[in-house]
Design a protein around this motif. Structure first.
Motif, mmCIF file in Angstrom:
data_model
loop_
_atom_site.group_PDB
_atom_site.id
_atom_site.type_symbol
_atom_site.label_atom_id
_atom_site.label_comp_id
_atom_site.label_asym_id
_atom_site.label_seq_id
_atom_site.Cartn_x
_atom_site.Cartn_y
_atom_site.Cartn_z
ATOM 1 N N THR A 78 0.889 -1.360 0.113
ATOM 2 C CA THR A 78 0.026 -0.027 -0.034
ATOM 3 C C THR A 78 0.877 1.083 0.088
ATOM 4 O O THR A 78 0.493 2.304 -0.114
ATOM 5 C CB THR A 78 -0.919 0.046 1.227
ATOM 6 O OG1 THR A 78 -0.015 0.052 2.270
ATOM 7 C CG2 THR A 78 -1.912 -0.971 1.613
ATOM 8 N N GLY A 79 2.072 1.047 0.225
ATOM 9 C CA GLY A 79 2.995 2.283 0.339
ATOM 10 C C GLY A 79 2.718 3.192 1.625
ATOM 11 O O GLY A 79 2.779 4.566 1.656
ATOM 12 N N VAL A 80 1.985 2.589 2.786
ATOM 13 C CA VAL A 80 1.877 3.310 4.021
ATOM 14 C C VAL A 80 2.976 3.174 4.856
ATOM 15 O O VAL A 80 3.242 1.890 5.262
ATOM 16 C CB VAL A 80 0.485 2.948 4.355
ATOM 17 C CG1 VAL A 80 0.191 3.473 5.888
ATOM 18 C CG2 VAL A 80 -0.726 3.226 3.480
ATOM 19 N N VAL A 81 3.518 4.314 5.417
ATOM 20 C CA VAL A 81 4.495 4.168 6.548
ATOM 21 C C VAL A 81 3.822 4.342 7.801
ATOM 22 O O VAL A 81 3.287 5.415 8.216
ATOM 23 C CB VAL A 81 5.526 5.181 6.244
ATOM 24 C CG1 VAL A 81 6.739 5.220 7.243
ATOM 25 C CG2 VAL A 81 6.010 5.278 4.857
ATOM 26 N N GLY A 82 3.935 2.986 8.482
ATOM 27 C CA GLY A 82 3.444 3.072 10.104
ATOM 28 C C GLY A 82 3.820 4.249 10.987
ATOM 29 O O GLY A 82 3.189 4.942 11.525
ATOM 30 N N MET A 83 5.265 4.258 10.990
ATOM 31 C CA MET A 83 6.010 5.282 11.946
ATOM 32 C C MET A 83 7.043 5.488 11.216
ATOM 33 O O MET A 83 7.940 4.746 10.704
ATOM 34 C CB MET A 83 6.035 4.418 13.105
ATOM 35 C CG MET A 83 6.370 5.452 14.282
ATOM 36 S SD MET A 83 6.827 4.593 15.850
ATOM 37 C CE MET A 83 8.473 4.165 15.278
ATOM 38 N N LEU A 84 7.673 6.680 11.282
ATOM 39 C CA LEU A 84 8.809 7.173 10.951
ATOM 40 C C LEU A 84 9.880 7.235 12.048
ATOM 41 O O LEU A 84 9.524 8.376 12.842
ATOM 42 C CB LEU A 84 8.645 8.528 10.040
ATOM 43 C CG LEU A 84 8.507 8.891 8.568
ATOM 44 C CD1 LEU A 84 8.525 9.865 8.136
ATOM 45 C CD2 LEU A 84 9.475 7.820 8.006
ATOM 46 N N SER A 85 10.701 6.653 12.001
ATOM 47 C CA SER A 85 11.753 7.063 13.197
ATOM 48 C C SER A 85 12.130 8.075 13.025
ATOM 49 O O SER A 85 12.597 8.636 11.902
ATOM 50 C CB SER A 85 12.884 5.913 13.311
ATOM 51 O OG SER A 85 12.647 4.861 12.484
ATOM 52 N N ASN A 86 12.665 9.065 14.357
ATOM 53 C CA ASN A 86 13.137 10.314 14.140
ATOM 54 C C ASN A 86 12.336 11.644 13.779
ATOM 55 O O ASN A 86 12.572 12.585 13.946
ATOM 56 C CB ASN A 86 14.568 10.443 13.076
ATOM 57 C CG ASN A 86 15.541 9.216 13.513
ATOM 58 O OD1 ASN A 86 15.774 8.822 14.819
ATOM 59 N ND2 ASN A 86 16.221 8.672 12.641
ATOM 60 N N ASP A 91 1.455 6.911 10.149
ATOM 61 C CA ASP A 91 0.551 6.578 9.026
ATOM 62 C C ASP A 91 0.568 7.578 8.016
ATOM 63 O O ASP A 91 -0.490 8.211 7.608
ATOM 64 C CB ASP A 91 -0.996 6.803 9.788
ATOM 65 C CG ASP A 91 -1.186 5.537 10.833
ATOM 66 O OD1 ASP A 91 -0.665 4.381 10.519
ATOM 67 O OD2 ASP A 91 -1.980 5.813 11.844
ATOM 68 N N TRP A 92 1.953 7.734 7.636
ATOM 69 C CA TRP A 92 1.842 8.524 6.306
ATOM 70 C C TRP A 92 1.792 7.628 5.169
ATOM 71 O O TRP A 92 2.208 6.605 4.822
ATOM 72 C CB TRP A 92 3.324 9.038 6.284
ATOM 73 C CG TRP A 92 3.851 9.521 5.096
ATOM 74 C CD1 TRP A 92 3.070 10.415 4.224
ATOM 75 C CD2 TRP A 92 5.004 9.741 4.410
ATOM 76 N NE1 TRP A 92 3.879 10.813 3.179
ATOM 77 C CE2 TRP A 92 5.077 10.592 3.580
ATOM 78 C CE3 TRP A 92 6.333 9.212 4.760
ATOM 79 C CZ2 TRP A 92 6.150 10.805 2.679
ATOM 80 C CZ3 TRP A 92 7.394 9.553 4.049
ATOM 81 C CH2 TRP A 92 7.559 10.470 3.134
ATOM 82 N N ARG A 93 0.648 8.044 4.297
ATOM 83 C CA ARG A 93 0.084 7.334 2.927
ATOM 84 C C ARG A 93 1.239 7.803 1.961
ATOM 85 O O ARG A 93 0.917 8.626 1.035
ATOM 86 C CB ARG A 93 -1.009 7.843 2.447
ATOM 87 C CG ARG A 93 -2.153 7.169 3.840
ATOM 88 C CD ARG A 93 -3.672 7.670 3.636
ATOM 89 N NE ARG A 93 -4.266 7.173 2.665
ATOM 90 C CZ ARG A 93 -4.929 5.890 2.734
ATOM 91 N NH1 ARG A 93 -5.027 5.475 3.999
ATOM 92 N NH2 ARG A 93 -5.639 5.309 1.811
ATOM 93 N N ALA A 94 2.560 7.396 1.979
ATOM 94 C CA ALA A 94 3.655 8.279 1.223
ATOM 95 C C ALA A 94 3.332 7.545 -0.218
ATOM 96 O O ALA A 94 3.616 8.771 -1.035
ATOM 97 C CB ALA A 94 4.779 7.370 1.699
ATOM 98 N N ALA A 95 2.943 6.536 -0.597
ATOM 99 C CA ALA A 95 2.877 6.311 -2.043
ATOM 100 C C ALA A 95 1.939 7.169 -2.641
ATOM 101 O O ALA A 95 2.074 7.821 -3.638
ATOM 102 C CB ALA A 95 2.432 4.925 -2.330
ATOM 103 N N GLU A 96 0.735 7.245 -1.991
ATOM 104 C CA GLU A 96 -0.285 8.047 -2.583
ATOM 105 C C GLU A 96 -0.049 9.668 -2.635
ATOM 106 O O GLU A 96 -0.247 10.430 -3.268
ATOM 107 C CB GLU A 96 -1.563 7.861 -1.481
ATOM 108 C CG GLU A 96 -3.099 8.096 -2.169
ATOM 109 C CD GLU A 96 -4.004 8.058 -1.094
ATOM 110 O OE1 GLU A 96 -4.057 6.845 -0.637
ATOM 111 O OE2 GLU A 96 -4.657 8.895 -0.807
ATOM 112 N N GLY A 97 0.632 10.040 -1.446
ATOM 113 C CA GLY A 97 0.925 11.575 -1.591
ATOM 114 C C GLY A 97 1.919 11.989 -2.233
ATOM 115 O O GLY A 97 1.732 13.026 -3.063
#
Ligand SMILES: [Zn+2]
Length: 310
Positions: A78-86, A91-97
């Motif tokens: 899905t290209g969704v990032v659950g959590m970005l360390s640092n 819940d970043w919908r990175a692929a879509e955005g």
């Protein structure tokens, strides 16, 4: 047509242009800045890509797709990032955005996975069907490629080899556990051990090197120059690093095990002791076909190249 590869780190973000021959034509790095929202982060990344295209006189129409490696757990489907360390964003919908902003399809994966994939497609593990790439830095990142594909696990978080329990009740780790392997075998751990040693012996030979170069590099330099304290420290470090490397080989039996991160610039000084330990300790030491232990070939470019080729 060209591909865009993006490597998002904790404090910087790099974008690069990759051509059909898998060559990195050029790249540009910016500070991530104080991004407080997903919108601000996407805006920053899109502006960096625009600046990159402008710098190399490439029209947008020549870009067919893009990929990004991010420091966090990613669902690659899905290209969704659950959590970005640092970066404290969830819940970043990175692929879509990013796809909406860049106007091309965007693939998303974990940064260590992207770097491993780069080494497999065009670096130190080129043409290998299976490889494990360990990045020795502040911690130990790992990317696992099996049968030519990145292995993600059920939730995109596979490969946290640095946080495997190495010394029960050992050194505290930021992950909440004690005794994680990366607290002993990362280059950050070696640098901390050297700094600890020199605090009580500020007049030692190692302390002089540490003041000049700093970090893990200083320990290697001092050991090479014959400083006994550095040699002892390094011997203990190799014991920890090698034990874990042999474990990784025994679990995966990959065609190639790649060591990346700044310390991989040591080349044979890093590889020779590890190969000797593998010859001595590996369960399969007498097998006809064995894992090759090599240093990364792409340096900092692995993340960008791998992301572009996702
Ligand atoms: Zn840990």
């Amino acid at each position: 047509m060209l591909k865009l590869g993006i490597d998002l780190g904790g404090t910087t973000v790099t974008a690069g242009l990759v051509d059909e021959n898998l060559t990195l034509l050029g790249s540009l790095t910016w500070d991530t800045g104080a991004v407080a929202s997903i919108d601000a982060l996407e805006t920053r990344i899109a502006a960096l890509c625009d600046a990159l295209l402008e710098k190399f006189w490439v029209p947008r129409t020549r870009i067919e797709r893009a990929g990004i490696g991010v420091p966090g757990a990613v669902d690659p489907a899905t290209g969704v990032v659950g959590m970005l360390s640092n970066l404290a964003l969830t819940d970043w919908r990175a692929a879509e955005g990013l796809s909406a902003r860049l106007g091309v399809p965007v693939r998303v994966d974990n940064d260590a996975n992207a770097a491993a994939y780069g080494e497999v497609r065009c670096g130190a593990a080129k043409r290998a069907r299976s490889a494990v790439c360990l990045t020795l830095g502040t911690g130990i990142g790992a990317g696992i490629v099996l049968d030519g594909k990145i292995y993600h696990g059920v939730n995109g978080a596979a490969g946290e080899i640095g946080h495997r329990s190495f010394v029960p009740d050992g050194r505290a780790c930021a992950c909440g556990r004690r005794g994680c392997w990366e607290r002993y075998a990362s280059s950050g751990a070696l640098a901390l051990d050297a700094a600890d040693f020199c605090r009580t012996r500020p007049d030692s030979g190692l302390a002089r090197y540490l003041r000049q170069t700093g970090g893990a590099q200083a320990v290697f330099d001092a050991a090479q120059a014959g400083v006994a304290d550095a040699q002892l420290l390094l011997e203990r470090y190799f014991g920890w690093l090698g034990a874990g490397v042999v474990d990784v080989i025994q679990i995966f039996q990959p065609e190639v095990l790649v060591l990346g991160g700044g310390v991989s610039r040591q080349g044979e000084r890093l590889l020779a002791p590890l190969r000797a330990m593998a010859d001595e300790q590996e369960y399969t030491r007498d097998a006809r076909t064995r894992t090759k232990i090599v240093c990364a070939a792409l340096g900092g470019g692995a993340g960008v190249l791998g992301a572009a080729l996702l």
